[in-house]
Design a protein around this motif. Structure first.
Motif, short mmCIF file in Angstrom:
data_model
loop_
_atom_site.label_atom_id
_atom_site.label_comp_id
_atom_site.label_asym_id
_atom_site.label_seq_id
_atom_site.Cartn_x
_atom_site.Cartn_y
_atom_site.Cartn_z
N TYR A 267 17.16 20.15 -6.03
CA TYR A 267 17.52 18.61 -6.01
C TYR A 267 16.63 18.27 -5.10
O TYR A 267 16.71 18.11 -3.79
CB TYR A 267 19.45 18.89 -5.52
N VAL B 257 16.06 19.93 -1.88
CA VAL B 257 17.09 21.37 -1.72
C VAL B 257 16.48 22.09 -3.26
O VAL B 257 16.89 22.10 -3.83
CB VAL B 257 18.38 20.53 -1.48
N ALA C 113 18.76 24.67 -5.14
CA ALA C 113 19.72 25.16 -4.95
C ALA C 113 20.09 26.53 -5.63
O ALA C 113 21.21 27.29 -5.14
CB ALA C 113 21.41 24.33 -5.83
N PRO D 166 28.51 32.48 0.71
CA PRO D 166 29.14 31.54 1.60
C PRO D 166 29.05 29.94 1.23
O PRO D 166 28.22 29.73 0.28
CB PRO D 166 28.42 31.32 3.24
N GLY E 218 27.90 26.86 -0.45
CA GLY E 218 26.59 26.57 -0.54
C GLY E 218 25.19 27.08 -0.14
O GLY E 218 23.81 26.97 -0.58
N SER E 219 26.13 28.24 -1.10
CA SER E 219 25.78 29.26 -1.10
C SER E 219 24.31 29.17 -3.23
O SER E 219 24.13 30.14 -3.29
CB SER E 219 25.62 31.37 -1.17
N GLY E 220 25.30 28.56 -3.52
CA GLY E 220 24.79 28.54 -5.13
C GLY E 220 25.54 29.03 -6.36
O GLY E 220 25.17 28.47 -7.38
N LYS E 221 26.90 29.40 -5.56
CA LYS E 221 27.74 29.81 -6.16
C LYS E 221 27.86 28.92 -7.78
O LYS E 221 28.16 28.59 -9.30
CB LYS E 221 29.03 29.76 -5.73
N THR E 222 28.92 26.75 -7.71
CA THR E 222 29.14 26.19 -8.39
C THR E 222 27.24 25.86 -8.89
O THR E 222 27.90 25.93 -10.40
CB THR E 222 30.09 25.59 -7.58
N GLU F 209 36.70 29.08 -8.31
CA GLU F 209 37.70 29.18 -6.95
C GLU F 209 39.30 28.87 -7.76
O GLU F 209 39.65 28.22 -7.35
CB GLU F 209 37.23 28.24 -6.13
N HIS G 190 34.76 32.71 -2.40
CA HIS G 190 34.79 33.21 -1.15
C HIS G 190 35.11 33.46 -0.49
O HIS G 190 34.70 33.88 0.80
CB HIS G 190 33.80 31.51 -0.59
N1 ATP Z 1 24.16 17.48 -6.74
C1 ATP Z 1 23.61 17.74 -6.55
N2 ATP Z 1 22.60 17.16 -5.56
C2 ATP Z 1 21.73 17.40 -4.14
N3 ATP Z 1 22.14 18.87 -3.99
C3 ATP Z 1 23.32 19.83 -4.57
C4 ATP Z 1 23.94 18.60 -6.04
N4 ATP Z 1 24.68 20.04 -5.52
C5 ATP Z 1 24.46 20.92 -5.11
N5 ATP Z 1 23.45 20.62 -4.38
C6 ATP Z 1 23.16 21.83 -3.13
O1 ATP Z 1 23.06 22.75 -3.55
C7 ATP Z 1 23.54 24.17 -2.31
C8 ATP Z 1 24.43 24.24 -3.82
O2 ATP Z 1 25.71 24.17 -3.97
P1 ATP Z 1 26.92 24.82 -5.00
O3 ATP Z 1 28.31 23.74 -4.63
O4 ATP Z 1 26.18 25.29 -6.19
O5 ATP Z 1 27.32 25.82 -3.45
P2 ATP Z 1 28.86 26.14 -3.52
O6 ATP Z 1 27.99 28.08 -2.96
O7 ATP Z 1 29.57 26.35 -4.62
O8 ATP Z 1 29.60 26.60 -2.24
P3 ATP Z 1 30.63 26.12 -2.06
O9 ATP Z 1 31.93 27.19 -1.53
O10 ATP Z 1 31.47 24.65 -0.73
O11 ATP Z 1 31.19 25.18 -3.48
C9 ATP Z 1 23.72 22.77 -1.63
O12 ATP Z 1 23.01 22.88 -0.38
C10 ATP Z 1 24.36 22.38 -2.04
O13 ATP Z 1 24.24 20.58 -0.72
#
Ligand code: ATP
Ligand code: MG
Length: 358
Positions: A18, A21, A23, A42, A44-48, A164, A197
Motif C-alpha cells: 500500500y 507500506v 503489508a 502480532p 499489523g503483521s499481515g494476517k488479514t 479472529e 493473534h
Molecule cells: N487498506 C490499507 N491501506 C494501507 N495500509 C494497509 C491497508 N490494509 C492494511 N494495511 C497495513 O498493512 C499491514 C498489515 O495489515 P493487516 O491488517 O494484514 O494486519 P493484521 O496482522 O491482520 O493485524 P491485526 O492483528 O491488527 O488485525 C499493516 O501495517 C496495516 O497498517
C-alpha cells in the motif's frame, strides 16, 4: 460434504504494497486439502491481508493464489468457492437466523427448493437445529458465532477462512468454541485458514501454524515443532513464555552461558553469539535423582508467584541473569519450591536446550 469439496491452497510469492507500506512480503505457502492452518502474528503483521488475498478482497501487488487446480488470483470473491467468518460475525441484524444462513445460497443463485434443507443441515452442524426463525438480537454471542459458521459452511465451500472469529467472546466461551471448531473441522474435512493473534489458540486448534511478522512468513510448522524448535528469537518469544539468554558457541553441541556450559541435542545455528530460548516449564527443579547428561543451573530464588494451576518462580543465576520457571500448582510440586533467598538447582534437558540466532 464429499471429497470434491476439499481443496488444497497454494499461495505463491504473494506481495501486497500500500504505497510505501509492505503489508505482505513475498509469502509462499502450501496448504493441504483438509488441513487446518492458523496465521499467527502480532497486530499489523499481515494476517488479514493474506486472508483477504485468499478471499478475493485484496488484490496482491504480485504473486498468485491457487485453490485446487484453479488460479483464482484475479477471481472476484463471489466466484471463489470460499466460506468466510469474520471477527464481528457480520450477520445481518434485520434478518432471521434462517435468512442469514440462506444468504450465500441466494447470492449464488442456488435453486430455492433446496435452501430449507441446506439451512437446517448447516444449523444442525453447529447444534442450532430449529433456530431458523429466531432474530439475531435474540442470540447469545456464542450462538451468533455459530450462525456465522453455519452461514460460511452452508454452500459447502472448498475452503473456509476465519479472521479472529472468537475474539469477541469471553474466555470460557472461546475455549468451548475452540473445541467445537476442531470437532467441526474433523466432521467437515474442510480446508480451514484461521487468523488469530492468540498463540495458545493457534497451538490448540491447528494442524500447522504460520507465524507472520512485518508481512513476512517466519516459520510454518506443527504446533509441537513450533514450540520445541522455533527458528528464531521472534518465534521463540512469541510462542509460550520463553526467556532469551545471551550465550556463546562452545563447540558443536554446547553453548556457554556466562561460565556455565550447556549441552544441546540440536544442531547449533551459525555464529559465535547466540541466544538460548528457555520455556518456563522446561526448567525443572532438581529432585535429587541421578540424571546424567542433563544441564544444571544453580540459581537463587527471588520471588514465587502463585497463579492457581501453576506457580511462577523467578530466580537469578550467579552472574545476576534473571530466569523464570513454571511449576505445577499441586501440593507435592509446591513442597519442592525453595523460599525466596534460598539457592536452588534447576535442570534443563539437552533436548529442551533450544538455541536460536542472536
Ligand atoms: N487498506 C490499507 N491501506 C494501507 N495500509 C494497509 C491497508 N490494509 C492494511 N494495511 C497495513 O498493512 C499491514 C498489515 O495489515 P493487516 O491488517 O494484514 O494486519 P493484521 O496482522 O491482520 O493485524 P491485526 O492483528 O491488527 O488485525 C499493516 O501495517 C496495516 O497498517
Ligand atoms: Mg487483522
Amino acid at each position: 460434504m464429499d471429497a470434491r469439496a476439499k481443496a488444497g491452497v497454494s499461495i505463491r510469492s504473494a506481495t501486497k504494497r500500500y504505497g510505501s507500506v509492505v503489508a505482505l512480503d513475498d509469502v509462499s505457502l502450501d496448504i493441504a486439502p483438509g488441513e487446518f492452518v492458523s496465521l499467527l502474528g502480532p497486530s499489523g503483521s499481515g494476517k488479514t491481508t493474506l486472508l483477504g488475498i485468499l478471499g478475493g478482497f485484496v488484490q496482491p501487488t504480485s504473486g498468485a493464489v491457487w485453490v485446487g487446480e484453479r488460479d483464482i488470483t484475479y477471481a472476484p470473491p463471489h466466484k471463489r468457492d470460499i466460506g468466510i467468518v469474520f471477527q464481528n460475525y457480520a450477520l445481518f441484524p434485520h434478518m432471521t437466523v434462517g435468512e442469514n444462513v440462506a444468504f450465500p445460497l441466494r447470492a449464488r443463485h442456488q435453486p430455492k427448493a433446496g435452501w430449507a434443507r441446506k439451512v437446517s443441515d448447516a444449523l444442525a452442524m453447529v447444534e442450532l437445529s430449529g433456530y431458523e426463525s429466531r432474530g439475531i438480537g435474540q442470540l447469545s454471542g456464542g450462538q451468533r458465532q455459530r450462525v456465522a459458521l453455519a452461514r460460511a459452511m452452508v454452500f459447502e465451500p472448498q475452503l473456509i477462512l476465519m479472521d479472529e472469529p472468537l475474539s469477541a467472546l469471553d474466555k470460557q466461551l472461546r475455549e468451548t468454541m475452540q473445541i467445537e471448531l476442531r470437532r467441526l473441522h474433523r466432521k467437515l474435512e474442510a480446508t480451514i485458514v484461521y487468523v488469530t493473534h492468540d498463540q495458545r489458540e493457534a497451538l490448540t486448534m491447528s494442524d500447522r501454524v504460520a507465524v507472520l511478522r512485518n508481512g513476512r512468513l517466519i516459520q510454518i510448522d506443527t504446533p509441537e515443532r513450533l514450540y520445541d524448535r522455533p527458528c528464531d528469537a521472534f518465534v521463540a518469544s512469541f510462542i509460550g513464555e520463553a526467556t532469551l539468554l545471551d550465550v556463546t558457541r562452545a563447540g558443536d553441541d554446547a553453548v556457554k552461558l556466562g561460565s556455565i556450559v550447556l549441552r544441546t541435542a540440536h544442531p547449533l545455528p551459525r555464529g559465535e553469539k547466540l541466544l538460548l530460548a528457555v520455556q518456563t516449564e522446561k526448567l525443572v527443579i532438581d529432585g535429587g535423582h541421578e540424571r546424567p547428561g542433563v544441564n544444571r543451573l544453580v540459581c537463587c530464588v527471588t520471588e514465587v508467584l502463585y497463579q492457581g494451576e501453576s506457580l511462577r518462580v523467578f530466580a537469578t543465576l550467579a552472574d545476576g541473569t534473571p530466569i523464570s520457571l513454571r511449576q505445577p500448582g499441586s501440593h507435592d510440586a509446591r513442597q519442592r519450591i525453595p523460599e525466596p533467598g534460598a539457592e536452588m538447582t534447576v535442570l534443563l534437558d539437552p533436548q529442551d536446550t533450544i538455541v536460536v540466532p542472536a
